[in-house]
Design a protein around this motif. Structure first.
Motif, PDB file in Angstrom:
ATOM      1  N   ALA A   4      -2.982 -17.004  47.822  1.00 43.45           N
ATOM      2  CA  ALA A   4      -4.016 -18.045  47.754  1.00 43.45           C
ATOM      3  C   ALA A   4      -4.053 -18.670  46.370  1.00 43.45           C
ATOM      4  O   ALA A   4      -4.164 -19.898  46.231  1.00 43.45           O
ATOM      5  N   ALA A   5      -3.938 -17.845  45.332  1.00 44.23           N
ATOM      6  CA  ALA A   5      -3.939 -18.367  43.967  1.00 44.23           C
ATOM      7  C   ALA A   5      -2.717 -19.246  43.728  1.00 44.23           C
ATOM      8  O   ALA A   5      -2.813 -20.314  43.105  1.00 44.23           O
ATOM      9  N   GLY A   6      -1.561 -18.807  44.202  1.00 47.25           N
ATOM     10  CA  GLY A   6      -0.356 -19.614  44.050  1.00 47.25           C
ATOM     11  C   GLY A   6      -0.463 -20.943  44.758  1.00 47.25           C
ATOM     12  O   GLY A   6      -0.072 -21.991  44.226  1.00 47.25           O
ATOM     13  N   LEU A   7      -1.007 -20.918  45.974  1.00 46.47           N
ATOM     14  CA  LEU A   7      -1.198 -22.153  46.731  1.00 46.47           C
ATOM     15  C   LEU A   7      -2.185 -23.073  46.024  1.00 46.47           C
ATOM     16  O   LEU A   7      -1.976 -24.291  45.952  1.00 46.47           O
ATOM     17  N   PHE A   8      -3.241 -22.492  45.476  1.00 42.99           N
ATOM     18  CA  PHE A   8      -4.242 -23.285  44.752  1.00 42.99           C
ATOM     19  C   PHE A   8      -3.613 -23.964  43.536  1.00 42.99           C
ATOM     20  O   PHE A   8      -3.832 -25.153  43.298  1.00 42.99           O
ATOM     21  N   VAL A   9      -2.819 -23.231  42.765  1.00 47.23           N
ATOM     22  CA  VAL A   9      -2.173 -23.807  41.579  1.00 47.23           C
ATOM     23  C   VAL A   9      -1.210 -24.914  41.996  1.00 47.23           C
ATOM     24  O   VAL A   9      -1.155 -25.979  41.367  1.00 47.23           O
ATOM     25  N   LEU A  10      -0.459 -24.690  43.054  1.00 47.99           N
ATOM     26  CA  LEU A  10       0.482 -25.703  43.535  1.00 47.99           C
ATOM     27  C   LEU A  10      -0.256 -26.961  43.984  1.00 47.99           C
ATOM     28  O   LEU A  10       0.127 -28.085  43.626  1.00 47.99           O
ATOM     29  N   LEU A  11      -1.308 -26.791  44.769  1.00 45.28           N
ATOM     30  CA  LEU A  11      -2.085 -27.944  45.225  1.00 45.28           C
ATOM     31  C   LEU A  11      -2.740 -28.673  44.062  1.00 45.28           C
ATOM     32  O   LEU A  11      -2.793 -29.904  44.045  1.00 45.28           O
ATOM     33  N   GLY A  13      -1.549 -28.882  41.068  1.00 45.57           N
ATOM     34  CA  GLY A  13      -0.492 -29.653  40.421  1.00 45.57           C
ATOM     35  C   GLY A  13      -0.177 -30.940  41.165  1.00 45.57           C
ATOM     36  O   GLY A  13       0.001 -32.000  40.555  1.00 45.57           O
ATOM     37  N   VAL A  14      -0.108 -30.854  42.491  1.00 46.78           N
ATOM     38  CA  VAL A  14       0.188 -32.046  43.298  1.00 46.78           C
ATOM     39  C   VAL A  14      -0.952 -33.052  43.193  1.00 46.78           C
ATOM     40  O   VAL A  14      -0.719 -34.261  43.009  1.00 46.78           O
ATOM     41  N   VAL A  15      -2.191 -32.576  43.297  1.00 47.69           N
ATOM     42  CA  VAL A  15      -3.346 -33.476  43.187  1.00 47.69           C
ATOM     43  C   VAL A  15      -3.373 -34.114  41.805  1.00 47.69           C
ATOM     44  O   VAL A  15      -3.606 -35.322  41.663  1.00 47.69           O
ATOM     45  N   GLY A  16      -3.127 -33.314  40.754  1.00 48.47           N
ATOM     46  CA  GLY A  16      -3.106 -33.860  39.400  1.00 48.47           C
ATOM     47  C   GLY A  16      -2.017 -34.901  39.222  1.00 48.47           C
ATOM     48  O   GLY A  16      -2.205 -35.904  38.529  1.00 48.47           O
ATOM     49  N   PHE A  17      -0.866 -34.669  39.850  1.00 44.50           N
ATOM     50  CA  PHE A  17       0.239 -35.623  39.756  1.00 44.50           C
ATOM     51  C   PHE A  17      -0.186 -36.993  40.275  1.00 44.50           C
ATOM     52  O   PHE A  17       0.086 -38.021  39.655  1.00 44.50           O
ATOM     53  N   PHE A  18      -0.870 -37.014  41.413  1.00 46.22           N
ATOM     54  CA  PHE A  18      -1.284 -38.289  41.989  1.00 46.22           C
ATOM     55  C   PHE A  18      -2.567 -38.817  41.372  1.00 46.22           C
ATOM     56  O   PHE A  18      -2.787 -40.015  41.306  1.00 46.22           O
ATOM     57  N   GLN A  19      -3.433 -37.930  40.918  1.00 50.05           N
ATOM     58  CA  GLN A  19      -4.706 -38.344  40.340  1.00 50.05           C
ATOM     59  C   GLN A  19      -4.497 -39.143  39.049  1.00 50.05           C
ATOM     60  O   GLN A  19      -5.206 -40.103  38.798  1.00 50.05           O
ATOM     61  N   PHE A  20      -3.546 -38.759  38.239  1.00 43.03           N
ATOM     62  CA  PHE A  20      -3.320 -39.405  36.957  1.00 43.03           C
ATOM     63  C   PHE A  20      -2.188 -40.437  37.016  1.00 43.03           C
ATOM     64  O   PHE A  20      -1.523 -40.697  36.019  1.00 43.03           O
ATOM     65  N   ALA A  21      -1.984 -41.025  38.162  1.00 39.75           N
ATOM     66  CA  ALA A  21      -0.856 -41.943  38.358  1.00 39.75           C
ATOM     67  C   ALA A  21      -0.921 -43.141  37.419  1.00 39.75           C
ATOM     68  O   ALA A  21       0.080 -43.549  36.854  1.00 39.75           O
ATOM     69  N   GLY A  22      -2.065 -43.732  37.219  1.00 36.75           N
ATOM     70  CA  GLY A  22      -2.162 -44.928  36.391  1.00 36.75           C
ATOM     71  C   GLY A  22      -2.493 -44.640  34.941  1.00 36.75           C
ATOM     72  O   GLY A  22      -2.415 -45.529  34.095  1.00 36.75           O
ATOM     73  N   GLU A  23      -2.863 -43.404  34.628  1.00 36.94           N
ATOM     74  CA  GLU A  23      -3.378 -43.106  33.292  1.00 36.94           C
ATOM     75  C   GLU A  23      -2.359 -42.424  32.382  1.00 36.94           C
ATOM     76  O   GLU A  23      -2.400 -42.599  31.169  1.00 36.94           O
ATOM     77  N   ARG A  29       3.440 -36.415  33.889  1.00 40.34           N
ATOM     78  CA  ARG A  29       2.989 -36.029  35.224  1.00 40.34           C
ATOM     79  C   ARG A  29       4.014 -35.133  35.895  1.00 40.34           C
ATOM     80  O   ARG A  29       3.666 -34.117  36.507  1.00 40.34           O
ATOM     81  N   VAL A  30       5.301 -35.488  35.772  1.00 36.08           N
ATOM     82  CA  VAL A  30       6.366 -34.674  36.372  1.00 36.08           C
ATOM     83  C   VAL A  30       6.421 -33.307  35.695  1.00 36.08           C
ATOM     84  O   VAL A  30       6.551 -32.276  36.362  1.00 36.08           O
ATOM     85  N   LEU A  31       6.329 -33.289  34.370  1.00 41.93           N
ATOM     86  CA  LEU A  31       6.334 -32.003  33.662  1.00 41.93           C
ATOM     87  C   LEU A  31       5.149 -31.133  34.084  1.00 41.93           C
ATOM     88  O   LEU A  31       5.293 -29.924  34.276  1.00 41.93           O
ATOM     89  N   GLY A  32       3.988 -31.737  34.229  1.00 43.00           N
ATOM     90  CA  GLY A  32       2.812 -30.990  34.687  1.00 43.00           C
ATOM     91  C   GLY A  32       3.014 -30.417  36.076  1.00 43.00           C
ATOM     92  O   GLY A  32       2.647 -29.268  36.352  1.00 43.00           O
ATOM     93  N   LEU A  33       3.605 -31.210  36.954  1.00 41.17           N
ATOM     94  CA  LEU A  33       3.875 -30.731  38.312  1.00 41.17           C
ATOM     95  C   LEU A  33       4.882 -29.589  38.288  1.00 41.17           C
ATOM     96  O   LEU A  33       4.716 -28.590  38.995  1.00 41.17           O
ATOM     97  N   LEU A  34       5.937 -29.719  37.472  1.00 36.09           N
ATOM     98  CA  LEU A  34       6.925 -28.638  37.372  1.00 36.09           C
ATOM     99  C   LEU A  34       6.305 -27.357  36.822  1.00 36.09           C
ATOM    100  O   LEU A  34       6.621 -26.258  37.280  1.00 36.09           O
ATOM    101  N   VAL A  35       5.423 -27.495  35.845  1.00 38.55           N
ATOM    102  CA  VAL A  35       4.735 -26.314  35.307  1.00 38.55           C
ATOM    103  C   VAL A  35       3.868 -25.678  36.397  1.00 38.55           C
ATOM    104  O   VAL A  35       3.845 -24.441  36.540  1.00 38.55           O
TER     105      VAL A  35
END
Length: 114
Positions: A4-11, A13-23, A29-35
């Motif tokens: 559950a923790a792993g899934l939460f961290v992955l989700l 990361g994905v939400v953060g990738f799209f949330q900060f698309a314009g900023e 963003r890609v580095l954050g998702l990879l981390v």
């Protein structure tokens, strides 16, 4: 809990990738998702099934390294053989189709003329 923790961290990361698309720049963003993916994999890797999964991936990599790839010459020869055989079969099928079509036209013509 680790899954559950792993899934939460992955989700996250994905939400953060799209949330900060314009900023934020795409690189960050890609580095954050990879981390996030790496952290999620490390968390999941702490479980028994996670260790089995990573063991399978390591074994698959060992098997991949054992593969003997054909040389350029072998690849070209094989490709040429496939092309020649394909052309020969196409020609044979064309002649067989023409012959059967002629035979059917003859039979229909003979039956229709009676």
């Amino acid at each position: 809990m680790f899954w559950a923790a792993g899934l939460f961290v992955l989700l996250a990361g994905v939400v953060g990738f799209f949330q900060f698309a314009g900023e934020v720049m795409t690189l960050f963003r890609v580095l954050g998702l990879l981390v996030a993916v790496l952290v999620a994999a490390l968390i999941v890797g702490r479980t028994e099934r996670g260790r089995e999964m990573f063991g399978f991936v390591r074994e698959a990599d060992v098997e991949r390294r054992k593969v003997v790839w054909p040389t350029r010459q072998e690849t070209l020869q094989t490709t040429l053989m496939v092309l020649v055989i394909t052309i020969i079969v196409a020609i044979l099928l064309f002649f067989m189709d023409s012959l059967f079509g002629w035979m059917v036209r003859r039979l229909i013509g003979a039956a229709g003329g009676s």
